[in-house]
Design a protein around this motif. Structure first.
Motif, PDB file in Angstrom:
ATOM      1  N   ALA A 170     -43.140  33.554  55.575  1.00  0.00           N
ATOM      2  CA  ALA A 170     -43.803  34.753  55.040  1.00  0.00           C
ATOM      3  C   ALA A 170     -42.819  35.906  54.995  1.00  0.00           C
ATOM      4  O   ALA A 170     -41.961  36.036  55.871  1.00  0.00           O
ATOM      5  CB  ALA A 170     -45.001  35.138  55.900  1.00  0.00           C
ATOM      6  N   GLN A 171     -42.971  36.744  53.996  1.00  0.00           N
ATOM      7  CA  GLN A 171     -42.133  37.932  53.878  1.00  0.00           C
ATOM      8  C   GLN A 171     -42.367  38.848  55.096  1.00  0.00           C
ATOM      9  O   GLN A 171     -43.489  38.939  55.598  1.00  0.00           O
ATOM     10  CB  GLN A 171     -42.486  38.702  52.606  1.00  0.00           C
ATOM     11  CG  GLN A 171     -42.090  37.975  51.351  1.00  0.00           C
ATOM     12  CD  GLN A 171     -42.512  38.691  50.072  1.00  0.00           C
ATOM     13  OE1 GLN A 171     -42.550  38.065  49.024  1.00  0.00           O
ATOM     14  NE2 GLN A 171     -42.829  39.985  50.155  1.00  0.00           N
ATOM     15  N   GLY A 189     -46.099  36.465  47.913  1.00  0.00           N
ATOM     16  CA  GLY A 189     -45.525  37.681  48.465  1.00  0.00           C
ATOM     17  C   GLY A 189     -45.155  38.667  47.375  1.00  0.00           C
ATOM     18  O   GLY A 189     -45.281  39.883  47.547  1.00  0.00           O
ATOM     19  N   SER A 213     -46.344  33.602  50.655  1.00  0.00           N
ATOM     20  CA  SER A 213     -46.535  34.319  51.933  1.00  0.00           C
ATOM     21  C   SER A 213     -47.982  34.540  52.372  1.00  0.00           C
ATOM     22  O   SER A 213     -48.359  34.208  53.497  1.00  0.00           O
ATOM     23  CB  SER A 213     -45.931  35.721  51.824  1.00  0.00           C
ATOM     24  OG  SER A 213     -44.546  35.678  51.850  1.00  0.00           O
TER      25      SER A 213
END
Ligand code: GLU
Length: 324
Positions: free
Chosen positions: A89-90, A152, A72
């Motif tokens: 991405a988170q 992440g 992420s």
């Protein structure tokens, strides 16, 4: 011409002249790169699946590739530097990057743009059966993989560590292995536990649970409840039992959603074509990974996103009547 997205016309006049001579219809190929994660995670499949659909588009002439990355934070930094056009991405990382909070304190990335939300990703703590780790607090003094910088899980583990008042010294070892290296390290008894923010089922947890007796640890104590109450992008979630060897019971933990992001600088038509490729072929997309099974398009574009929608995505969603 922007960033990574360039046309073949950019290469050289001579090349174009030759191509034009050979064929009157010169294809305007555009290249895009999507940042993913480790090859045993789900982001890699997200990126590969999107590219597969984009590369099939007949009129768009987009060539898409989705290499493995650190995860992420590396993806958002790669988009910012122009190395990547899009990435996974988170949702907590998206929020923090756009608003300049957490590890992005003072560095709000205002050009970050959301495209859609994908699958749910619980913080997944897997411990060796012989480690004695049954709860989050049991991690103290143990050998724990807190994730590579850029991932992440490292970002989310730091949130947990701050809430617990822990530092890396709270563990006998705080290793920083990449996602693809963790399962072997657990099996080889180099670590007691590994933390991974990831959709289920996935290759890393499958690999670990089939090579060493290990169990998912519930993360639902007061500290976790406090984190979920404090930050809007965290919620409690359950990893269903029966997905992994030796893990038959549901396990309660907390988590985020995976999201697909880009920058305002990415060409509007490129993003329009990308979301069109995914949503016009949604049944095919969903079949590419079991973690995509319950995805609902309208929900994917209206919840879990904190950066504004990219204009090219918003155009397609308006056409579908999914947003105003
Ligand atoms: N959530 C992880 C990260 O942000 C990646 C998970 C995956 O690769 O599926 O680094």
């Amino acid at each position: 011409m922007k960033r990574h997205v360039f046309s073949t016309a950019a290469f050289s006049g001579a090349l174009i002249a030759a191509a034009t001579f050979a064929s009157p219809a010169v294809a305007q190929e555009r290249f895009i790169t999507i940042g993913t994660g480790g090859q045993t995670g789900v982001y890699y499949v997200v990126g590969q699946s999107i590219c597969r659909l984009v590369n099939r588009l007949e009129d768009a002439d987009i060539k898409c590739n989705a290499p493995s990355t650190g995860g992420s934070v590396a993806n958002i930094n790669g988009i910012k530097s122009g190395e990547l056009d899009m990435g996974v991405a988170q949702s907590d990382v998206q929020y923090q990057a756009y608003n300049g909070t957490g590890n992005f304190e003072g560095e709000a990335y205002e050009d970050l743009r959301a495209v859609f939300r994908v699958h749910g990703e619980p913080l997944t703590l897997l411990a060796r059966a012989d480690s004695g780790i049954e709860t989050l607090d049991d991690l103290e003094g143990k050998r724990v993989n807190i994730g590579n910088p850029g991932s992440g899980q490292r970002n989310t583990m730091e949130v947990v560590m701050r809430a617990k008042g822990w530092t890396e010294d709270s563990f006998s070892l705080a290793s920083q292995l990449d996602a693809a290296e963790m399962a072997a390290a657990l099996a080889d008894n180099n670590i007691d536990a590994m933390a991974y923010v990831v959709g289920h089922p996935n290759g890393a947890i499958q690999e670990a649970t089939t090579t060493v007796d290990s169990h998912l640890v519930p993360l639902n104590d007061e500290t976790v409840q406090g984190i979920v109450d404090e930050f809007p992008y965290y919620s409690m979630s359950v990893i269903p039992g029966g997905l992994y060897k030796g893990n038959d019971e549901d396990v309660e933990t907390f988590g985020v959603a995976a999201t697909f992001v880009t920058t305002a600088e990415t060409d509007e038509d490129i993003i329009y074509q990308t979301v069109k490729a995914v949503f016009d072929n949604f049944d095919r997309f969903k079949r590419l990974h079991p973690a995509f099974e319950n995805l609902d398009p309208e929900d994917m574009v209206t919840s879990g996103l904190s950066a504004p929608l990219h204009e090219g995505a918003a155009r397609y969603y308006r056409e579908q009547g999914w947003i105003e």
